[in-house]
Design a protein around this motif. Structure first.
Motif, PDB file in Angstrom:
ATOM      1  N   VAL A 253      16.288  23.832  75.141  1.00  0.00           N
ATOM      2  CA  VAL A 253      16.992  22.620  74.673  1.00  0.00           C
ATOM      3  C   VAL A 253      18.109  23.036  73.712  1.00  0.00           C
ATOM      4  O   VAL A 253      19.259  22.606  73.839  1.00  0.00           O
ATOM      5  CB  VAL A 253      16.008  21.643  73.985  1.00  0.00           C
ATOM      6  N   ALA A 254      17.796  23.941  72.762  1.00  0.00           N
ATOM      7  CA  ALA A 254      18.795  24.384  71.782  1.00  0.00           C
ATOM      8  C   ALA A 254      19.954  25.084  72.485  1.00  0.00           C
ATOM      9  O   ALA A 254      21.127  24.820  72.203  1.00  0.00           O
ATOM     10  CB  ALA A 254      18.134  25.322  70.787  1.00  0.00           C
ATOM     11  N   THR A 255      19.623  25.955  73.437  1.00  0.00           N
ATOM     12  CA  THR A 255      20.669  26.690  74.172  1.00  0.00           C
ATOM     13  C   THR A 255      21.557  25.723  74.937  1.00  0.00           C
ATOM     14  O   THR A 255      22.790  25.836  74.897  1.00  0.00           O
ATOM     15  CB  THR A 255      20.010  27.673  75.170  1.00  0.00           C
TER      16      THR A 255
ATOM     17  N   LEU B  92      22.152  22.535  74.355  1.00  0.00           N
ATOM     18  CA  LEU B  92      22.988  21.728  73.461  1.00  0.00           C
ATOM     19  C   LEU B  92      24.176  22.531  72.921  1.00  0.00           C
ATOM     20  O   LEU B  92      25.322  22.072  72.977  1.00  0.00           O
ATOM     21  CB  LEU B  92      22.134  21.198  72.308  1.00  0.00           C
ATOM     22  N   THR B  93      23.923  23.737  72.404  1.00  0.00           N
ATOM     23  CA  THR B  93      25.017  24.496  71.792  1.00  0.00           C
ATOM     24  C   THR B  93      25.962  25.088  72.852  1.00  0.00           C
ATOM     25  O   THR B  93      27.085  25.453  72.535  1.00  0.00           O
ATOM     26  CB  THR B  93      24.471  25.629  70.875  1.00  0.00           C
TER      27      THR B  93
ATOM     28  N   CYS C  14      26.588  23.299  75.965  1.00  0.00           N
ATOM     29  CA  CYS C  14      27.288  22.119  76.510  1.00  0.00           C
ATOM     30  C   CYS C  14      28.191  21.468  75.455  1.00  0.00           C
ATOM     31  O   CYS C  14      29.100  20.705  75.803  1.00  0.00           O
ATOM     32  CB  CYS C  14      26.292  21.107  77.022  1.00  0.00           C
ATOM     33  N   ALA C  15      27.970  21.787  74.179  1.00  0.00           N
ATOM     34  CA  ALA C  15      28.785  21.176  73.121  1.00  0.00           C
ATOM     35  C   ALA C  15      30.269  21.460  73.345  1.00  0.00           C
ATOM     36  O   ALA C  15      31.126  20.643  72.998  1.00  0.00           O
ATOM     37  CB  ALA C  15      28.366  21.714  71.757  1.00  0.00           C
ATOM     38  N   PHE C  16      30.588  22.585  73.981  1.00  0.00           N
ATOM     39  CA  PHE C  16      31.999  22.951  74.151  1.00  0.00           C
ATOM     40  C   PHE C  16      32.657  22.218  75.316  1.00  0.00           C
ATOM     41  O   PHE C  16      33.889  22.258  75.446  1.00  0.00           O
ATOM     42  CB  PHE C  16      32.135  24.467  74.325  1.00  0.00           C
TER      43      PHE C  16
ATOM     44  N   PRO D   5      32.921  18.797  75.958  1.00  0.00           N
ATOM     45  CA  PRO D   5      33.833  17.706  75.529  1.00  0.00           C
ATOM     46  C   PRO D   5      35.095  18.232  74.836  1.00  0.00           C
ATOM     47  O   PRO D   5      36.179  17.671  75.031  1.00  0.00           O
ATOM     48  CB  PRO D   5      32.986  16.858  74.587  1.00  0.00           C
ATOM     49  N   GLN D   6      35.008  19.337  74.084  1.00  0.00           N
ATOM     50  CA  GLN D   6      36.212  19.871  73.448  1.00  0.00           C
ATOM     51  C   GLN D   6      37.161  20.454  74.493  1.00  0.00           C
ATOM     52  O   GLN D   6      38.393  20.234  74.413  1.00  0.00           O
ATOM     53  CB  GLN D   6      35.847  20.966  72.437  1.00  0.00           C
TER      54      GLN D   6
ATOM     55  N   LYS E 296      38.794  17.474  76.287  1.00  0.00           N
ATOM     56  CA  LYS E 296      39.772  16.790  75.410  1.00  0.00           C
ATOM     57  C   LYS E 296      41.041  17.641  75.287  1.00  0.00           C
ATOM     58  O   LYS E 296      42.159  17.118  75.378  1.00  0.00           O
ATOM     59  CB  LYS E 296      39.148  16.592  74.023  1.00  0.00           C
TER      60      LYS E 296
ATOM     61  N   ASN F 128      30.773  35.623  71.639  1.00  0.00           N
ATOM     62  CA  ASN F 128      30.161  35.324  72.934  1.00  0.00           C
ATOM     63  C   ASN F 128      30.064  36.583  73.809  1.00  0.00           C
ATOM     64  O   ASN F 128      29.062  36.819  74.473  1.00  0.00           O
ATOM     65  CB  ASN F 128      30.992  34.304  73.708  1.00  0.00           C
TER      66      ASN F 128
END
Lengths: 85, 85
Positions: free
Chosen positions: B11-13, B15-16, B18-20, B22-23, B26, B48
């Motif tokens: 779950v943590a992996t 989220l961190t 997929c967080a990129f 939306p950026q 955009k 990375n």
């Protein structure tokens, strides 16, 4: 060539944790958040929190420390984004 | 309460990583990179890459996969930042 895995892990952790420092400084100084994605930082902050509990459950200080620092930096950027739009 | 550590890690992996998304979306759509820190993404992309080699050395598919995705997303944002200033 024997790779020191621990060292590699600490270098990677330090880089991806410290990466948020220049963004936090830039955002605090400029108050310009227009190009920053709100959903990136909402998702990232939640992800950091989950990593933090993962580190607690695992008893892993590097995971706890790096995600505490990243959480503070990302939450700072998020709060400025919420405030300045 | 027995915490499923593997699940927490995934779950943590997710989220961190997929967080990129939306950026990246955009920034691709708006081409506005003014508020984005160049040094954040230079540092993050290098971090990375180190995580990727750490995953290879460890033979850990979750670390390899998540850092490949984040590398592509962060490198996309970095290239747009370099191009649009």
């Amino acid at each position: 060539m024997e790779i020191n895995l621990n060292l590699l892990g600490y270098v990677a952790t330090t880089l991806t944790t410290c990466a948020f420092v220049p963004q936090a400084v830039k955002t605090i100084c400029s108050r310009d958040t227009r190009a920053i994605s709100l959903w990136m930082y909402v998702t990232f902050v939640v992800g950091n929190a989950v990593w933090f509990f993962y580190g607690i459950a695992l008893g892993s200080w590097p995971i706890i420390l790096s995600n505490t620092i990243t959480f503070i930096l990302a939450a700072t950027i998020l709060s400025l984004k919420v405030r300045h739009g």
